[in-house]
Design a protein around this motif. Structure first.
Motif, mmCIF file in Angstrom:
data_model
loop_
_atom_site.group_PDB
_atom_site.id
_atom_site.type_symbol
_atom_site.label_atom_id
_atom_site.label_comp_id
_atom_site.label_asym_id
_atom_site.label_seq_id
_atom_site.Cartn_x
_atom_site.Cartn_y
_atom_site.Cartn_z
ATOM 1 N N PRO A 61 -4.316 4.591 3.064
ATOM 2 C CA PRO A 61 -3.451 3.754 2.217
ATOM 3 C C PRO A 61 -4.207 3.260 0.983
ATOM 4 O O PRO A 61 -5.408 2.965 1.058
ATOM 5 N N ARG B 292 -1.553 -11.646 4.628
ATOM 6 C CA ARG B 292 -2.910 -12.073 4.980
ATOM 7 C C ARG B 292 -2.843 -13.235 5.941
ATOM 8 O O ARG B 292 -2.211 -14.250 5.662
ATOM 9 N N MET C 59 -7.924 -11.200 7.215
ATOM 10 C CA MET C 59 -7.295 -10.064 7.871
ATOM 11 C C MET C 59 -5.864 -9.893 7.413
ATOM 12 O O MET C 59 -5.162 -10.862 7.152
ATOM 13 N N LEU C 60 -5.459 -8.644 7.341
ATOM 14 C CA LEU C 60 -4.095 -8.302 6.986
ATOM 15 C C LEU C 60 -3.330 -7.829 8.209
ATOM 16 O O LEU C 60 -3.872 -7.078 9.028
ATOM 17 N N THR C 61 -2.082 -8.274 8.321
ATOM 18 C CA THR C 61 -1.160 -7.750 9.323
ATOM 19 C C THR C 61 -0.155 -6.887 8.584
ATOM 20 O O THR C 61 0.442 -7.326 7.596
ATOM 21 N N PHE C 62 0.036 -5.650 9.067
ATOM 22 C CA PHE C 62 0.862 -4.684 8.359
ATOM 23 C C PHE C 62 2.253 -4.552 8.957
ATOM 24 O O PHE C 62 2.446 -4.713 10.176
ATOM 25 N N GLY C 63 3.206 -4.233 8.107
ATOM 26 C CA GLY C 63 4.523 -3.836 8.565
ATOM 27 C C GLY C 63 4.470 -2.412 9.093
ATOM 28 O O GLY C 63 3.448 -1.729 8.996
ATOM 29 N N GLY C 64 5.598 -1.959 9.649
ATOM 30 C CA GLY C 64 5.646 -0.657 10.292
ATOM 31 C C GLY C 64 5.700 0.535 9.354
ATOM 32 O O GLY C 64 5.583 1.674 9.795
ATOM 33 N N GLY C 65 5.885 0.284 8.061
ATOM 34 C CA GLY C 65 5.898 1.374 7.087
ATOM 35 C C GLY C 65 7.298 1.859 6.739
ATOM 36 O O GLY C 65 8.218 1.776 7.549
ATOM 37 N N PHE D 230 3.487 0.588 2.885
ATOM 38 C CA PHE D 230 3.240 -0.483 3.850
ATOM 39 C C PHE D 230 3.170 -1.816 3.136
ATOM 40 O O PHE D 230 2.497 -1.947 2.111
ATOM 41 N N TYR E 264 0.836 -1.195 0.000
ATOM 42 C CA TYR E 264 0.000 0.000 0.000
ATOM 43 C C TYR E 264 0.872 1.246 0.000
ATOM 44 O O TYR E 264 1.945 1.266 0.609
#
Lengths: 112, 112
Positions: free
Chosen positions: B44, B93, B99-105, B89, B36
């Motif tokens: 995003p 999944r 659901m998605l788990t995101f990195g810190g960016g 980001f 994203y």
């Protein structure tokens, strides 16, 4: 973002007051999510919904509750706002067979 | 649960150079990996994604590679332009739900 709106866009509230954020979608998507975004933490899941009246907790759900009485609306309530809940809140939607999310424009909440 | 690590947290490149952002994930059952782009004051937006049965995917100047064995995936942007400046980001999944788990960016800055 087309099909998903968040309200309000900005809010300042006092510690200890209840706050409700609204997410409204016109896409008829099944899944809705609330994330918070904080520097250094990326996007963290608060609660999600997989259908009307079907909700579950995410990784940072303490102090938050949600409700989904209609497909199009997903409400996030801060029971008693604290300064640690100052953040930018994003709603997202997705549908069966489509893994990607569509995000709203966010609500910037400041708790003073 | 899933854990996604993203590096670097900031990246500065000259216009025209390439940029690479890397992510690792912990759950070997994860099967979908989107990227994203978030511009200032906006939510995003999905720019590219890859599923676990594919090793690489390209879309004009952006590409994503996936190494399932090592559990890492990367975003490659070639011929960077000032409008590529944004926060990016990665996400994975969760196979237990949609659901998605995101990195810190990663904050990417492209200098003209």
């Amino acid at each position: 973002d087309a099909g998903i709106t968040q309200s309000p866009r900005h809010k300042v509230t006092e510690t200890g007051t209840p706050v409700t954020l609204r997410c409204h979608q016109t896409e008829n998507h099944r899944y809705m999510y609330w994330y918070r975004q904080d520097p250094g933490h990326g996007l963290r899941l608060i609660h999600y919904s997989y259908g009307v009246k079907d909700t579950d907790k995410g990784e940072v759900s303490d102090g938050y509750s949600v409700s989904r009485s209609k497909t199009e609306d997903f409400l996030l309530t801060l029971e008693s706002a604290t300064s640690s809940q100052t953040s930018v809140y994003f709603c997202a939607i997705s549908d069966l067979g489509h893994y990607g999310y569509t995000f709203g424009s966010g609500t910037r909440l400041t708790v003073v | 649960g899933e854990n996604v690590e993203q590096h670097p947290s900031t990246l500065s490149v000259q216009e025209g150079d390439s940029a690479v952002i890397k992510c690792t994930y912990s759950d070997s059952a994860s099967n979908y990996f989107p990227w994203y782009k978030q511009e200032l004051g906006k939510g995003p937006q999905l720019i590219i994604d890859i599923r676990s049965n594919v090793g690489e995917k390209k879309d004009q100047r952006i590409a994503v590679t996936l190494n399932k064995t090592a559990k890492h995936f990367s975003l490659h942007i070639t011929e960077t332009q000032p409008e590529d400046s944004a926060v990016y980001f990665c996400a994975a999944r969760n196979n237990a739900g949609n659901m998605l788990t995101f990195g810190g960016g990663t904050r990417l800055m492209v200098k003209p």
